[in-house]
Design an enzyme around this catalytic site. Structure first.
Site, PDB file in Angstrom:
ATOM      1  N   ARG A 112       0.752  -1.250   0.110  1.00  0.00           N
ATOM      2  CA  ARG A 112       0.066  -0.039   0.097  1.00  0.00           C
ATOM      3  C   ARG A 112       1.127   1.211  -0.043  1.00  0.00           C
ATOM      4  O   ARG A 112       0.451   2.319  -0.682  1.00  0.00           O
ATOM      5  CB  ARG A 112      -0.843   0.050   1.286  1.00  0.00           C
ATOM      6  N   ILE A 120      -7.498   7.738  -1.063  1.00  0.00           N
ATOM      7  CA  ILE A 120      -7.078   6.269  -0.816  1.00  0.00           C
ATOM      8  C   ILE A 120      -8.031   5.909  -0.017  1.00  0.00           C
ATOM      9  O   ILE A 120      -8.286   6.503   1.278  1.00  0.00           O
ATOM     10  CB  ILE A 120      -5.736   5.679  -1.057  1.00  0.00           C
ATOM     11  N   SER A 121      -9.083   4.808   0.006  1.00  0.00           N
ATOM     12  CA  SER A 121     -10.018   4.341   1.112  1.00  0.00           C
ATOM     13  C   SER A 121      -9.054   3.627   2.126  1.00  0.00           C
ATOM     14  O   SER A 121      -7.979   3.178   2.214  1.00  0.00           O
ATOM     15  CB  SER A 121     -10.774   3.176   0.440  1.00  0.00           C
ATOM     16  N   HIS A 122      -9.426   3.842   3.511  1.00  0.00           N
ATOM     17  CA  HIS A 122      -9.148   3.144   4.554  1.00  0.00           C
ATOM     18  C   HIS A 122      -9.006   1.493   4.381  1.00  0.00           C
ATOM     19  O   HIS A 122      -9.700   1.093   3.538  1.00  0.00           O
ATOM     20  CB  HIS A 122     -10.275   3.137   5.954  1.00  0.00           C
TER      21      HIS A 122
END
Ligand code: SAH
Length: 214
Positions: free
Chosen positions: A38, A64-66
């Site tokens: 990530r 960016i999503s959790h």
């Protein structure tokens, strides 16, 4: 070039334990999250936080999503290796990479040129093979490749776009956050040609799914 090291792997292992504690069970999802670097999808300035359960800016005023959100939506799709899936909102490509790592046939649509280009380059560099990355409007889905086993929307939708429901296979699932400022996660399962079973989950926060009204 930034590297992926044992130190990053250690951080990913801790993230996976956290996601498990938060109720993510799918082996495929957890294995994918333990593999995808990530930190290589976000600005190096945020690297030390990359494996915490946080969202970050990714350019073009998007985030960016959790990791928990990525894991939750990926699990809710209930798909197995080889399934054909459509993602709306490629962003930086992290969720896309997780879906590839799960062994899915991935199609993904992004409406911002800058992010579309970034994701294209990044996924190629890290050898994630998608079926197709599309620069376009996710409200329309991807008629020419339909039907899909699952569709995942990674931006907050003011309503459920009809084409996304009609592009599901029978038994297929659409996971979509619905709402303006904050969103309630919705899961639609197509039980036959005309019928959908709906479930709702908790509150999430996404950037908006934008509609080109012209
Ligand atoms: N999947 C990403 C999340 C990115 S944020 C991740 O892994 O982090 C949501 C993305 O949806 C943004 O990149 C935004 O540009 C995109 N988006 C918003 N409206 C869209 C639309 N109508 N069609 C396609 N993409 C859209």
């Amino acid at each position: 070039m930034q590297q992926d090291t044992f130190r990053h792997q250690g951080m990913r292992n801790r993230l996976v334990s956290l996601l498990r504690e938060k109720g993510i069970h799918s082996k495929d999802v957890l294995a994918a999250i333990s593999q995808v670097p990530r930190h290589l999808f976000i600005d190096p300035a945020f690297e030390s936080h990359a494996y915490q359960n946080k969202a970050f800016p990714i350019g073009a005023a998007q985030t960016i999503s959790h990791p928990y959100t990525v894991a939750f939506q990926s699990e809710a799709m209930s798909v197995t290796k080889g399934a054909k899936v459509l993602e709306i909102g490629t962003g930086c490509g992290y969720q896309t990479a997780v879906l590839c790592e799960m062994g899915l046939q991935v199609y993904s649509i992004e409406r911002q040129q800058e992010l579309f280009k970034f994701a294209q380059r990044k996924l190629k560099e890290l050898a994630y093979f998608t079926k197709q990355l599309i620069f376009g409007d996710g409200y329309k889905g991807l008629e020419k490749e339909a039907p899909f086993d699952a569709i995942i929307v990674t931006a907050g939708a003011p309503y459920v776009p009809k084409p996304l429901l009609s592009q599901l296979k029978i038994g297929g699932r659409l996971i979509i956050p619905v709402g303006e400022k904050t969103q309630i996660m919705h899961l639609y399962e197509r039980t036959d040609q005309k019928t959908f079973k709906k479930q709702t989950f908790g509150e999430f926060k996404f950037v908006p799914l934008l509609e080109d009204k012209n």
